[in-house]
Scaffold this active site. Sequence first.
Site, short mmCIF file in Angstrom:
data_model
loop_
_atom_site.label_atom_id
_atom_site.label_comp_id
_atom_site.label_asym_id
_atom_site.label_seq_id
_atom_site.Cartn_x
_atom_site.Cartn_y
_atom_site.Cartn_z
N LYS A 9 0.89 -1.35 -0.25
CA LYS A 9 0.28 0.03 -0.04
C LYS A 9 0.80 1.31 0.22
O LYS A 9 2.29 0.99 0.38
CB LYS A 9 -1.59 -0.29 1.37
CG LYS A 9 -2.39 -1.48 1.06
CD LYS A 9 -3.16 -0.92 2.09
CE LYS A 9 -4.00 -2.23 2.08
NZ LYS A 9 -4.90 -2.19 3.52
N TYR A 49 -12.38 -2.20 -3.41
CA TYR A 49 -12.85 -2.50 -2.27
C TYR A 49 -14.28 -2.50 -2.41
O TYR A 49 -14.68 -1.89 -1.41
CB TYR A 49 -12.24 -1.11 -1.91
CG TYR A 49 -10.63 -1.77 -1.14
CD1 TYR A 49 -10.46 -3.09 -0.49
CD2 TYR A 49 -9.48 -0.92 -1.21
CE1 TYR A 49 -9.40 -2.63 0.47
CE2 TYR A 49 -8.03 -1.30 -0.38
CZ TYR A 49 -8.24 -2.29 0.27
OH TYR A 49 -6.68 -2.86 0.51
N ASN A 112 -1.97 -0.58 6.73
CA ASN A 112 -1.77 -1.18 7.02
C ASN A 112 -0.34 -2.31 5.94
O ASN A 112 -0.80 -3.44 6.30
CB ASN A 112 -2.99 -2.33 8.10
CG ASN A 112 -3.55 -2.58 6.54
OD1 ASN A 112 -3.53 -1.90 5.32
ND2 ASN A 112 -4.78 -3.27 7.03
N HIS A 115 -1.68 -5.48 0.83
CA HIS A 115 -2.80 -5.95 0.47
C HIS A 115 -3.22 -7.92 -0.15
O HIS A 115 -2.31 -7.91 -1.10
CB HIS A 115 -3.99 -5.03 -0.25
CG HIS A 115 -5.59 -5.49 -1.35
ND1 HIS A 115 -6.27 -6.48 -0.74
CD2 HIS A 115 -4.77 -6.58 -1.94
CE1 HIS A 115 -6.76 -7.06 -1.22
NE2 HIS A 115 -6.67 -7.19 -2.13
N GLU A 126 -9.34 -9.81 -8.41
CA GLU A 126 -8.41 -8.51 -8.44
C GLU A 126 -7.35 -8.80 -9.63
O GLU A 126 -6.46 -7.45 -10.21
CB GLU A 126 -8.08 -8.77 -6.90
CG GLU A 126 -8.85 -8.43 -6.33
CD GLU A 126 -8.44 -8.58 -4.27
OE1 GLU A 126 -7.29 -9.42 -4.47
OE2 GLU A 126 -9.32 -8.39 -3.85
#
Length: 148
Positions: A9, A49, A112, A115, A126
């Site tokens: 990320k 998402y 975080n 992904h 994805e």
Amino acid sequence: MEKTFIMVKPDGVQRNLVGEIVSRFEAKGFQLVGAKLKHIPTELAEQHYGEHKEKPFFGELVDFITSGPVFAMVWQGENVVKTARNMMGKTNPGEAAPGTIRGDFGLTVGKNVIHGSDSLESAEREINLFFNEEDVLLYDKQDSAWIY
Ligand code: RTP
Ligand code: MG
């Protein structure tokens, strides 16, 4: 062979964690079959998402994931979807075990670091969102003179 979609990320890219994260998947024994640095357009972030679009954190999540480049990857190997999720650790880095990527490098749930697809179906969806077919390269590990 099973494949999964993994993405460092924007916080991970900013913090120079791309190499560390790639190393962990390489060392585990998985094979990198696709990779690119990409600034995600808002529309793609909303698609990626989509399952969270009714959640209160959706706007923040889309803003964050489009805030700077991500490093998108496809990794291949036996049971890679589940194993990669285990290597990432729990969503909230405060609960992620030491030794996992989020446990070692993350602090907050919103940022975080990484992904990873949560199922075989998500992985296929994805990978297709982020990669053209010709950019996922299937190749054998070669036992040749240039590996030493
Ligand atoms: P990811 O999709 O990013 O790999 O994360 P995940 O499967 O572990 O977690 P998921 O439930 O899919 O949530 C997606 C991302 O939304 C952010 N989030 N924020 N503020 C909150 O309570 C909250 N909950 C989730 C996280 O950044 C999470 O990675
Ligand atoms: Mg998820």
